[in-house]
Motif scaffolding. Structure first.
Motif, short mmCIF file in Angstrom:
data_model
loop_
_atom_site.label_atom_id
_atom_site.label_comp_id
_atom_site.label_asym_id
_atom_site.label_seq_id
_atom_site.Cartn_x
_atom_site.Cartn_y
_atom_site.Cartn_z
N PRO A 25 41.72 32.23 39.90
CA PRO A 25 42.92 33.08 40.02
C PRO A 25 42.68 34.03 41.07
O PRO A 25 43.95 34.57 41.17
CB PRO A 25 42.30 34.19 39.02
N ALA A 26 42.27 34.01 42.06
CA ALA A 26 43.11 34.81 43.71
C ALA A 26 43.18 33.55 44.48
O ALA A 26 44.63 34.73 44.52
CB ALA A 26 41.05 35.28 43.84
N ALA A 27 43.63 32.73 44.27
CA ALA A 27 44.10 32.00 45.05
C ALA A 27 45.62 31.46 44.00
O ALA A 27 46.80 31.87 45.29
CB ALA A 27 43.35 30.33 44.71
N VAL A 28 45.99 31.62 43.17
CA VAL A 28 46.89 31.58 42.28
C VAL A 28 47.71 33.33 42.38
O VAL A 28 48.50 33.39 42.58
CB VAL A 28 46.92 31.82 41.14
N CYS A 63 51.96 44.75 46.37
CA CYS A 63 51.26 43.23 45.84
C CYS A 63 50.19 42.57 45.66
O CYS A 63 50.57 42.13 44.31
CB CYS A 63 52.31 42.25 46.16
N TRP A 64 49.32 42.63 46.79
CA TRP A 64 48.47 42.07 46.03
C TRP A 64 47.48 42.95 44.47
O TRP A 64 46.81 42.57 43.84
CB TRP A 64 47.40 42.64 47.43
N THR A 65 47.62 43.96 44.40
CA THR A 65 47.03 45.43 43.86
C THR A 65 47.64 44.68 42.12
O THR A 65 46.80 44.90 41.81
CB THR A 65 47.20 46.33 43.70
N ALA A 66 48.93 44.63 42.37
CA ALA A 66 49.54 44.10 41.50
C ALA A 66 48.78 42.97 40.71
O ALA A 66 49.00 42.97 39.55
CB ALA A 66 51.12 44.31 41.07
N GLN A 67 49.25 41.82 41.60
CA GLN A 67 48.91 40.78 41.23
C GLN A 67 46.96 41.00 40.75
O GLN A 67 46.95 40.30 39.55
CB GLN A 67 48.49 39.51 42.21
N PHE A 72 42.44 39.76 36.35
CA PHE A 72 41.61 40.52 36.06
C PHE A 72 41.54 41.31 36.00
O PHE A 72 42.16 42.36 35.39
CB PHE A 72 40.90 40.21 37.57
N GLU A 73 40.62 40.95 34.37
CA GLU A 73 40.83 42.49 33.32
C GLU A 73 40.46 43.37 34.05
O GLU A 73 41.04 44.50 33.41
CB GLU A 73 39.77 42.00 31.95
#
Length: 121
Positions: A25-28, A63-67, A72-73
């Protein structure tokens, strides 16, 4: 898109067959942040390249925070911290990503140049 279909890694099935593997998920999330930066640049008619290094980095961090919240729950607190709470290394990482994604700006920042291979002719 890499996040919507399986990625193949050879030889993971043990029988010589390819097995579909989903990326982490972090890569996505990282790919999506890159996409958001490109869209922002396009939507601003490339004028977002004029943002200062800090403005670019804050955009990338947001953007990173939103992703992180999307993928991640319960994301780790360090991954969704406010700008003022981020350690220097994390701010610099966001800044380097912003400069790379947004290109050179009027503030003198430059995107890193890709080196040519000495083996290429």
């Amino acid at each position: 898109m890499i996040g919507t279909r399986a990625v193949r890694q050879p030889g993971r099935g043990g029988d010589g067959q390819d097995v579909p593997v989903r990326p982490a998920p972090a890569a996505v999330a990282l790919l999506r942040v890159h996409d958001q930066g490109r869209q922002f640049l396009d939507l601003s008619d490339r004028r977002a390249s004029r943002l200062t290094r800090e403005q670019k980095s804050r955009f990338v961090a947001t953007c990173w925070t939103a992703q992180m919240y999307k993928h991640f729950e319960n994301p780790m607190p360090g991954h969704v911290a406010n700008w003022a709470e981020l350690p220097d290394w994390q701010r610099e990482t966001a800044a380097d990503t912003g400069v790379k994604d947004f290109g050179a700006g009027s503030n003198g920042s430059r995107a890193p140049r890709r080196r040519r291979s000495r083996y290429r002719r």
